[in-house]
Structure formats: structure tokens, C-alpha cells
Design a protein around this motif. Structure first.
Motif, PDB file in Angstrom:
ATOM      1  N   PRO A 281      -2.355 -19.336  -2.981  1.00 37.67           N
ATOM      2  CA  PRO A 281      -3.024 -19.381  -1.728  1.00 37.67           C
ATOM      3  C   PRO A 281      -2.069 -20.048  -0.590  1.00 37.67           C
ATOM      4  N   PHE A 282      -1.227 -20.954  -0.887  1.00 41.02           N
ATOM      5  CA  PHE A 282      -0.669 -21.273   0.368  1.00 41.02           C
ATOM      6  C   PHE A 282       0.440 -20.337   0.651  1.00 41.02           C
ATOM      7  N   VAL A 283       1.249 -19.870  -0.477  1.00 43.02           N
ATOM      8  CA  VAL A 283       2.179 -18.866  -0.363  1.00 43.02           C
ATOM      9  C   VAL A 283       2.110 -17.612   0.429  1.00 43.02           C
ATOM     10  N   VAL A 284       0.979 -17.057  -0.070  1.00 46.42           N
ATOM     11  CA  VAL A 284       0.320 -15.838   0.449  1.00 46.42           C
ATOM     12  C   VAL A 284      -0.288 -16.245   1.944  1.00 46.42           C
ATOM     13  N   GLN A 285      -1.109 -16.818   1.815  1.00 45.30           N
ATOM     14  CA  GLN A 285      -1.675 -17.153   3.282  1.00 45.30           C
ATOM     15  C   GLN A 285      -1.146 -17.757   4.553  1.00 45.30           C
ATOM     16  N   GLU A 286      -0.265 -18.902   3.974  1.00 47.45           N
ATOM     17  CA  GLU A 286       0.302 -19.824   5.036  1.00 47.45           C
ATOM     18  C   GLU A 286       1.626 -19.622   5.186  1.00 47.45           C
ATOM     19  N   ILE A 287       2.347 -19.063   4.177  1.00 44.64           N
ATOM     20  CA  ILE A 287       3.944 -18.589   4.325  1.00 44.64           C
ATOM     21  C   ILE A 287       3.878 -17.172   4.981  1.00 44.64           C
ATOM     22  N   TYR A 288       3.039 -16.249   4.541  1.00 46.24           N
ATOM     23  CA  TYR A 288       3.164 -14.780   5.065  1.00 46.24           C
ATOM     24  C   TYR A 288       2.038 -14.583   5.814  1.00 46.24           C
ATOM     25  N   GLY A 289       1.147 -15.396   6.288  1.00 44.65           N
ATOM     26  CA  GLY A 289       0.128 -15.174   7.150  1.00 44.65           C
ATOM     27  C   GLY A 289      -1.057 -14.216   6.643  1.00 44.65           C
ATOM     28  N   ALA A 290      -1.155 -13.867   5.492  1.00 50.50           N
ATOM     29  CA  ALA A 290      -2.286 -12.880   4.887  1.00 50.50           C
ATOM     30  C   ALA A 290      -3.611 -13.691   5.069  1.00 50.50           C
ATOM     31  N   SER A 291      -4.681 -12.947   5.108  1.00 50.90           N
ATOM     32  CA  SER A 291      -6.271 -13.376   5.290  1.00 50.90           C
ATOM     33  C   SER A 291      -6.565 -13.780   3.612  1.00 50.90           C
ATOM     34  N   PRO A 292      -7.633 -14.857   3.773  1.00 49.08           N
ATOM     35  CA  PRO A 292      -8.131 -14.769   2.488  1.00 49.08           C
ATOM     36  C   PRO A 292      -8.545 -13.652   1.746  1.00 49.08           C
ATOM     37  N   GLN A 293      -9.130 -12.575   2.275  1.00 48.46           N
ATOM     38  CA  GLN A 293      -9.339 -11.188   1.877  1.00 48.46           C
ATOM     39  C   GLN A 293      -8.325 -10.710   1.040  1.00 48.46           C
ATOM     40  N   THR A 294      -7.049 -10.651   1.827  1.00 50.21           N
ATOM     41  CA  THR A 294      -5.890  -9.967   1.327  1.00 50.21           C
ATOM     42  C   THR A 294      -5.213 -10.762   0.125  1.00 50.21           C
ATOM     43  N   PHE A 295      -5.442 -11.918   0.273  1.00 48.78           N
ATOM     44  CA  PHE A 295      -5.137 -12.802  -0.983  1.00 48.78           C
ATOM     45  C   PHE A 295      -5.839 -12.397  -2.214  1.00 48.78           C
ATOM     46  N   SER A 296      -7.030 -12.384  -2.069  1.00 48.11           N
ATOM     47  CA  SER A 296      -7.935 -12.014  -2.962  1.00 48.11           C
ATOM     48  C   SER A 296      -7.653 -10.686  -3.590  1.00 48.11           C
ATOM     49  N   LEU A 297      -7.443  -9.838  -2.845  1.00 54.05           N
ATOM     50  CA  LEU A 297      -6.930  -8.419  -3.187  1.00 54.05           C
ATOM     51  C   LEU A 297      -5.726  -8.559  -4.020  1.00 54.05           C
ATOM     52  N   LEU A 298      -4.562  -9.286  -3.681  1.00 56.12           N
ATOM     53  CA  LEU A 298      -3.439  -9.234  -4.326  1.00 56.12           C
ATOM     54  C   LEU A 298      -3.536  -9.908  -5.833  1.00 56.12           C
ATOM     55  N   PHE A 299      -4.451 -11.054  -5.550  1.00 57.79           N
ATOM     56  CA  PHE A 299      -4.755 -11.693  -6.662  1.00 57.79           C
ATOM     57  C   PHE A 299      -5.391 -10.871  -7.798  1.00 57.79           C
ATOM     58  N   GLY A 300      -6.284 -10.083  -7.578  1.00 54.21           N
ATOM     59  CA  GLY A 300      -6.861  -9.188  -8.144  1.00 54.21           C
ATOM     60  C   GLY A 300      -6.286  -8.159  -8.748  1.00 54.21           C
ATOM     61  N   LEU A 301      -5.236  -7.556  -7.887  1.00 56.92           N
ATOM     62  CA  LEU A 301      -4.063  -6.668  -8.549  1.00 56.92           C
ATOM     63  C   LEU A 301      -3.432  -7.015  -9.697  1.00 56.92           C
ATOM     64  N   ASN A 302      -2.883  -8.570  -9.487  1.00 53.78           N
ATOM     65  CA  ASN A 302      -2.247  -9.230 -10.417  1.00 53.78           C
ATOM     66  C   ASN A 302      -3.058  -9.181 -11.719  1.00 53.78           C
ATOM     67  N   SER A 303      -4.101  -9.563 -11.666  1.00 48.22           N
ATOM     68  CA  SER A 303      -5.062  -9.951 -12.936  1.00 48.22           C
ATOM     69  C   SER A 303      -5.400  -8.401 -13.574  1.00 48.22           C
ATOM     70  N   ILE A 304      -5.399  -7.402 -12.629  1.00 50.17           N
ATOM     71  CA  ILE A 304      -5.362  -5.847 -13.289  1.00 50.17           C
ATOM     72  C   ILE A 304      -4.293  -5.732 -14.333  1.00 50.17           C
ATOM     73  N   GLY A 305      -3.273  -6.062 -13.764  1.00 55.62           N
ATOM     74  CA  GLY A 305      -1.862  -5.965 -14.643  1.00 55.62           C
ATOM     75  C   GLY A 305      -1.997  -6.627 -15.746  1.00 55.62           C
ATOM     76  N   LEU A 306      -2.541  -8.095 -15.715  1.00 60.36           N
ATOM     77  CA  LEU A 306      -2.403  -8.728 -17.066  1.00 60.36           C
ATOM     78  C   LEU A 306      -3.488  -8.158 -17.949  1.00 60.36           C
ATOM     79  N   VAL A 307      -4.642  -7.733 -17.582  1.00 61.73           N
ATOM     80  CA  VAL A 307      -5.603  -7.252 -18.450  1.00 61.73           C
ATOM     81  C   VAL A 307      -5.066  -5.934 -19.047  1.00 61.73           C
ATOM     82  N   ALA A 308      -4.352  -4.900 -18.138  1.00 62.08           N
ATOM     83  CA  ALA A 308      -3.968  -3.748 -18.659  1.00 62.08           C
ATOM     84  C   ALA A 308      -3.043  -3.825 -19.774  1.00 62.08           C
TER      85      ALA A 308
END
Length: 451
Positions: A281-308
Motif C-alpha cells: 500500500p505504501f510502495v504503490v500509493q506513497e512512492i509511486y503516487g497511485a490512487s487507492p483504486q489503482t492499488f486495488s486493481l494491481l493487487f487484484g491482478l497479482n491475486s489472479i496470477g496466484l489463483v491461475a
């Protein structure tokens, strides 16, 4: 130990007193407790297994509770620091407290479920989880939030440890490994949707609304367990004795070198995962300036990779490739991804943006789909007579190691991702070392099952 993924082992754990019910079938593809004619010998376990999809969904809901409890809360971490006027390191302790509670709670609930059955400890834990979650929603300070997150974790541990024990009651061998991969598909939906739900909740209300939603989910899951999950451990297979017997059982489990190797490898791999969960949350939002919604989308994409990848493991690899070989591949890819992340965050490749970091995290998360289900399956195959205690040790080691890793990722502040990458690399190296030195997969084919 026989060739991994081909034949079940019983480990070095003595049978409980009185003697357990029927021993596992020799054919690892047949569910535990079923004889060659297909007739079930497990009593209540048979009825539960025949429920099929329903049991899978219930157990999936129980294993989804930890990622729901933590991942829905992740987009709110920066807001919590402002709302409670607490530093980021203190707020990250709310994650650590929940994780530590889930670790310690499993040590209690696991042996309880071996003695009293699965349903009663599970329902009691779920009720306390709901109450603790509701109190978290009204916490006026970071200290009180940390305390009730600890209680939330202690109670939520019942779902984690008993779900694994129920799988061991119902299945064995390759079939158990496949079932764990199926559970990963269901529980993997939680980390995909949880941050998205958390991000949307923050659009409508503040971080306290996240805990309101978690309390409602807890109530629903408690009712589903009460109505649909039948007892899977009949009285004749339960352990007798008190605390002393439970401690002796756990000591016997830890004396099994191979079981301990899988336990430590799985726990250290989980620490890699939790370092990502705590820091991202801090790396994506604070360091790279992404919004909470962008962070959520990236987190979800990573979880899709784990599930697949978990489904590739369960549907294509299990039964065709030894579990040890697949586990080795997974741990190696995690190590390579962690190395790449460290090189990028330290500036070896110059200044990199969010996309390369996100790609490295995606590879790392996806490889968890090979490591996590196979460490659980291999360890539990060695412990047919103490599934609750074995599940408790597996879960406790994972959550305690993760709890230690969590605060380390923020040790250098909120403006650098280097500590996250260092923690991930160290844990990945240690996980692979434990697997190679203790499990000794190259000797698996020549070892005899421990009886």
C-alpha cells in the motif's frame, strides 16, 4: 518417504489413544477413508465428502477469511494513520497483531479440534471473531485497534486451522493436493475482490466501514458453517488427553525432519507474501503516487496470477509431476523475482517506474500458487493421526514468521521499497534452503514410508 505426489506417508507421529478409525487407502487418488470398492469408511466424513461442491465452498469461505480480514483493510492504511494520528509503523502493527493472533490461536484451536471434533471449536471461534471485528469498527485509538485486531486474529484462527484439518479428514495423497489447489481458487477470489471492496467502501465512508462489512461477512459465514458443515472427525478417531498429550503430539510432529522442512519452507514463503501485503500500500500509493483504486486493481491482478498458477498446479501438474519438483520450481521462481525486485529498488537498473515493479510483484505472487498448496499437502500427508495439531503448527509457523517480517518492511520509512525487497529475498533464500536441506527431495524416491 516415497516419491512426492505419488504415495502418502504417515510420518513418525504415533496414533492417538484410543486407536483411530480406518487407515488411509493405499491408492492416493482415492479420498481418505474409502476402500477399494468405493465404499466409504469414515462415517460423518463420508457424508461431508459426498456434499462435494458445498463442502468446497464452505471450506473456501473459511480459508478466505484471513485475506478478507487484512486485504479489505489495506487501501485504508494511509487513512488510518491520519485518522488516529499514528505513525505508519504503528498502524502496520494492526496487521502484525491480527497475523500474530491467527498464529497463536491455531496452536490452541488445532489440538482442541483433534479432541472435541471440528464443529464446536469452529463455531465458537467464529462468534468471537464477529464480536471482535465489530469492536474494531469503533476503536478510538491505534492502541485499542491493535488490541482488538489481535483478538480478531485469535478467533479467526479457528477457520484457518480447522479448514485444513477437515481436508485431511476427507482426502489423502494426490487428491488432497488437488483439493488444496481448488481451495486456492475459491479463497483466491478474496484477495482479488477484497482491496476492490475496500477501495469502494472508502468512497462511501471511512476506514471504520471496512470493519462493519467484515462483521457482516463473519455473521453470514458463521450461519453457513452452522447449517451446512457437518462433523468430519468421528468420536472414535479423536485424541484423548489434555494439554500434555497435545504438547507430546506437537513435539512428535516437530521431530519429523521432513515435516519440519515443509513447515518452515511454507512459513518463509508466506513471509515473502506478507512482506508484499504489508508494504505494497505504501510502495504503490506513497512512492509511486497511485490512487487507492489503482492499488486495488494491481493487487487484484497479482491475486489472479496466484489463483491461475494454483489451478495449473492442481489440474495439470499434480499427479503428473512430483509435488517436490513443482514445489522446487515455485520456490526458485520466488527467489528470482525477489532478486529482481531488490535490483530494481536499489537502482541497479536506474530509476524504474511502477510498471517494472508491478511486473516483478506479479511474478512473485504467481509463483506462490506452486509453493503454498504443495507445502501444506506434503506436510499433512505425513500426519494422518494428528491433522488438527499438524495444521496448527503449519499455520502458526506461517503467521508468526509473517508477523516478524511485517514491521521490517517499514524500517527505513515510507519512501523506499528496498526493505520490502530485502525481506522478500532473505525469506526466499531461507525457504529454498529449508526445503533442500530438511526435505531432501532428491532422496525422496529411495526413502520408504515412515510407519
Amino acid at each position: 518417504m516415497p516419491e512426492s505426489g505419488q504415495t502418502s506417508t504417515t510420518g513418525h507421529i504415533p496414533a492417538p489413544t484410543p486407536a483411530p478409525g480406518p487407515s488411509p487407502a493405499a491408492d492416493p487418488a482415492r479420498p481418505h477413508g474409502e476402500d477399494a470398492s468405493g465404499a466409504a469408511a469414515g462415517g460423518p466424513a463420508t457424508a461431508a465428502r459426498r456434499a462435494g461442491l458445498l463442502v468446497t465452498l464452505v471450506l473456501g469461505g473459511l480459508t478466505a477469511l484471513p485475506p478478507l480480514s487484512m486485504d479489505m483493510y489495506l487501501p485504508a492504511l494511509p487513512e488510518v494513520t491520519r485518522s488516529l494520528h499514528a505513525p505508519a509503523a504503528t498502524v502496520q502493527l494492526t496487521l502484525t497483531a491480527c497475523l500474530a493472533g491467527m498464529a497463536l490461536g491455531q496452536l490452541v484451536v488445532g489440538p482442541m479440534s483433534d479432541k472435541w471434533g471440528r464443529r464446536t471449536p469452529l463455531l465458537a471461534g467464529m462468534v468471537v471473531y464477529v464480536l471482535a471485528t465489530a469492536v474494531c469498527a469503533f476503536a478510538p485509538s491505534a492502541e485499542l485497534l491493535i488490541a482488538f485486531r489481535l483478538l480478531q486474529g485469535l478467533a479467526g484462527a479457528a477457520g484457518i486451522v480447522i479448514a485444513r484439518a477437515v481436508v485431511r479428514d476427507l482426502y489423502d495423497g494426490v487428491e488432497m493436493a488437488r483439493f488444496f489447489s481448488t481451495l486456492m481458487l475459491i479463497s483466491g477470489v478474496a484477495p482479488i475482490v477484497a482491496p476492490l471492496i475496500g477501495g469502494q467502501i472508502l468512497r462511501l465512508t471511512d476506514w471504520r466501514g471496512v470493519f462493519h462489512v467484515l462483521a457482516v461477512i463473519g455473521v453470514v459465514l458463521t450461519l453457513v458453517v452452522w447449517r451446512f458443515l457437518h462433523e468430519t472427525l468421528p468420536p472414535e478417531r479423536r485424541q484423548q488427553g489434555g494439554v500434555g498429550q497435545a504438547l507430546r503430539t506437537m513435539r512428535g510432529l516437530l521431530a519429523d525432519r521432513v515435516f519440519t522442512g515443509y513447515m518452515l519452507a511454507g512459513g518463509l514463503a508466506f513471509a515473502v507474501l506478507f512482506a508484499y501485503i504489508s508494504a505494497s500500500p505504501f510502495v504503490v500509493q506513497e512512492i509511486y503516487g497511485a490512487s487507492p483504486q489503482t492499488f486495488s486493481l494491481l493487487f487484484g491482478l497479482n491475486s489472479i496470477g496466484l489463483v491461475a498458477v494454483g489451478q495449473v498446479n492442481g489440474k495439470l501438474l499434480v499427479g503428473r509431476v512430483s509435488l517436490d519438483k513443482v514445489l522446487g520450481w515455485g520456490l526458485t521462481v520466488i527467489l528470482l523475482a525477489a532478486t529482481a525486485l531488490l535490483l530494481m529498488t536499489t537502482g541497479v537498473f536506474g530509476e524504474v517506474g511502477l510498471v517494472p515493479i508491478a511486473a516483478g510483484l506479479f511474478v512473485l505472487m504467481s509463483a506462490m500458487g506452486l509453493a503454498m498448496p504443495n507445502t501444506n499437502a506434503q506436510a499433512l500427508m505425513r500426519t494422518p493421526h494428528a491433522a488438527g495439531s499438524a495444521s496448527a503448527l503449519l499455520g502458526t509457523s506461517s503467521f508468526l514468521i509473517g508477523a516478524v517480517a511485517s514491521p521490517l518492511v517499514g524500517i527505513a520509512g515510507e519512501r523506499t521499497a528496498v526493505p520490502m525487497a530485502v525481506v522478500q529475498l532473505c525469506c526466499a533464500v531461507a525457504a529454498l534452503a529449508c526445503f533442500l536441506l530438511l526435505c531432501r527431495p532428491w532422496r525422496a524416491a529411495g526413502e520408504k514410508p515412515a510407519l
